[in-house]
Design an enzyme around this catalytic site. Structure first.
Site, PDB file in Angstrom:
ATOM      1  N   ARG A 219     -29.265-119.073  97.827  1.00  0.00           N
ATOM      2  CA  ARG A 219     -29.568-118.454  99.119  1.00  0.00           C
ATOM      3  C   ARG A 219     -28.560-118.871 100.191  1.00  0.00           C
ATOM      4  O   ARG A 219     -28.902-119.064 101.346  1.00  0.00           O
ATOM      5  CB  ARG A 219     -30.989-118.797  99.577  1.00  0.00           C
ATOM      6  CG  ARG A 219     -32.082-118.355  98.646  1.00  0.00           C
ATOM      7  CD  ARG A 219     -32.115-116.827  98.497  1.00  0.00           C
ATOM      8  NE  ARG A 219     -33.220-116.455  97.618  1.00  0.00           N
ATOM      9  CZ  ARG A 219     -33.115-116.350  96.289  1.00  0.00           C
ATOM     10  NH1 ARG A 219     -31.947-116.584  95.702  1.00  0.00           N
ATOM     11  NH2 ARG A 219     -34.137-115.998  95.554  1.00  0.00           N
TER      12      ARG A 219
ATOM     13  N   SER B  10     -39.717-113.606 101.792  1.00  0.00           N
ATOM     14  CA  SER B  10     -39.948-115.052 101.731  1.00  0.00           C
ATOM     15  C   SER B  10     -39.434-115.700 103.016  1.00  0.00           C
ATOM     16  O   SER B  10     -38.244-115.610 103.323  1.00  0.00           O
ATOM     17  CB  SER B  10     -39.236-115.659 100.521  1.00  0.00           C
ATOM     18  OG  SER B  10     -39.747-115.115  99.327  1.00  0.00           O
TER      19      SER B  10
ATOM     20  N   GLU C  59     -35.717-119.164 105.679  1.00  0.00           N
ATOM     21  CA  GLU C  59     -34.684-118.358 105.022  1.00  0.00           C
ATOM     22  C   GLU C  59     -34.076-117.310 105.940  1.00  0.00           C
ATOM     23  O   GLU C  59     -32.868-117.075 105.883  1.00  0.00           O
ATOM     24  CB  GLU C  59     -35.266-117.684 103.777  1.00  0.00           C
ATOM     25  CG  GLU C  59     -34.251-116.876 103.003  1.00  0.00           C
ATOM     26  CD  GLU C  59     -34.773-116.420 101.651  1.00  0.00           C
ATOM     27  OE1 GLU C  59     -34.325-115.362 101.172  1.00  0.00           O
ATOM     28  OE2 GLU C  59     -35.623-117.111 101.069  1.00  0.00           O
TER      29      GLU C  59
END
Length: 349
Positions: free
Chosen positions: A161, A238, A336
């Site tokens: 990520r 998320s 995130e």
């Protein structure tokens, strides 16, 4: 356009107005808009699908460049298909086209909302696949050098990520080039939940269409496919990344728990565990919330706007979850999405 609301341009449906909103229909218009903002000293926000951004209730007092470029150009190169995709092209539309054409490599990334240009920024991944695995290079506008350049996959600094693009606002993505395999079978499937649904062993394959259908069904069950009639999809997906821990830290976590937490071994020796698992065991149930925001009723990692929430309320809920998980397990969750005009540092260290 002045004082245009950014809320309708995000999947959360939250955020105040932009001082200036400029729509760019192709790469040259993107570059022109960014150059103008830089020349006039305006703060800059580049926005496309709005699926991974949390904008302050006060909005953005600068120039927002709304990327609306589109198009895919694909050609055969030896034993591969090379597809160059414009930054504003809808990501799932690209995946659907790849599956329909028999281009293998993107099928596990079905149903992810947002634009293609956003995918390398956080190295989008799901169900055992990452964008970095098929990406050749990214064409960007370099704001420092004032020129359009290509960055190879190696130069993008991909990790879990993560990419170079998350560390600097120097580069504006204009297009992305992928290398895909011309075959009707998927790439080897590694994600346990997906292989079980498809009835194949780990490392096995399945027809592209079957993989796409299975991924979409799994994502819908978690509220991760956009649906205007489902408030659980009014989110950024998320909200937290899965923690990646040193082995000693993971061992300490295991020692504090009556049951073993999920673990995935990394190539660097570190261990990834499940943020959703930790959130649930810290006492945060699905549907928990207040002030118009809540944890999704389908998936603990998604924080949702139930229709009358605010960014401030959403971040307050996120901070409560971070503090709760840290107090319970000594692990600090990291957001995130990109946070624009907001401060997440109020969570004590």
């Amino acid at each position: 356009m002045s004082d245009a609301s950014l809320a309708p341009l995000t999947t959360l449906g939250l955020g105040g107005p932009a001082a200036t909103l400029v729509t760019a229909a192709d790469a040259s218009e993107i570059v022109e808009a960014v150059r103008l903002a830089d020349a006039t000293g305006q703060p800059l926000l580049v926005l496309a699908g709005g699926s991974n951004v949390v904008v302050a209730d006060q909005g953005f007092r600068g120039t927002v460049v709304l990327v609306r470029s589109g198009g895919v150009v694909a050609s055969r190169r030896g034993d591969a298909i090379e597809a160059t995709v414009q930054a504003g092209h809808d990501w799932d539309a690209l995946v659907a086209e790849a599956v329909a054409e028999g281009w293998s490599g993107l099928e596990c990334l079905s149903g992810i909302p947002g634009s293609t240009g956003a995918t390398p920024i956080q190295n989008v991944g799901a169900y055992g696949a990452e964008v970095a695995e098929t990406l050749i290079d990214v064409t960007v506008y370099d704001r420092v050098a004032d020129q359009v350049v290509q960055l190879s996959a190696a130069e993008c600094g991909f990790g879990y990520r993560h990419s170079t693009f998350k560390e600097t606002d120097r580069y504006v993505v204009l297009s992305v080039r992928f290398r895909l395999t011309p075959q009707r079978e998927s790439q080897p499937l590694r994600y346990g939940e997906l292989t079980r649904v498809l009835g194949v062993p780990a490392g096995g394959t399945a027809p592209l269409g079957d993989v796409r259908d299975a991924v979409l069904a799994l994502r819908r069950g978690k509220g991760m496919v956009l649906d205007p009639d489902d408030p659980d999809t009014r989110s950024v997906g998320s909200f937290f990344t899965n923690p990646v821990l040193d082995p000693a830290v993971f061992a300490e976590l295991e020692a504090r728990l009556p049951e073993a937490p999920p673990r995935w071994e990394g190539a660097d020796g570190r261990v990834k565990t499940s943020a959703a698992w930790l959130i649930e065991r810290a006492g945060f149930r699905r549907g928990y919330g207040r002030d118009g925001v809540a944890i999704s009723t389908k998936h603990t990692l998604a924080l949702t706007n139930r229709g009358d929430g605010t960014t401030a309320a959403l971040l307050s809920l996120a901070e409560e979850i971070v503090a709760g998980v840290r107090d319970a397990f000594g692990v600090t969750l990291v957001p995130e999405p990109r946070l624009v005009g907001v401060d997440f540092s109020s969570v004590p260290a």
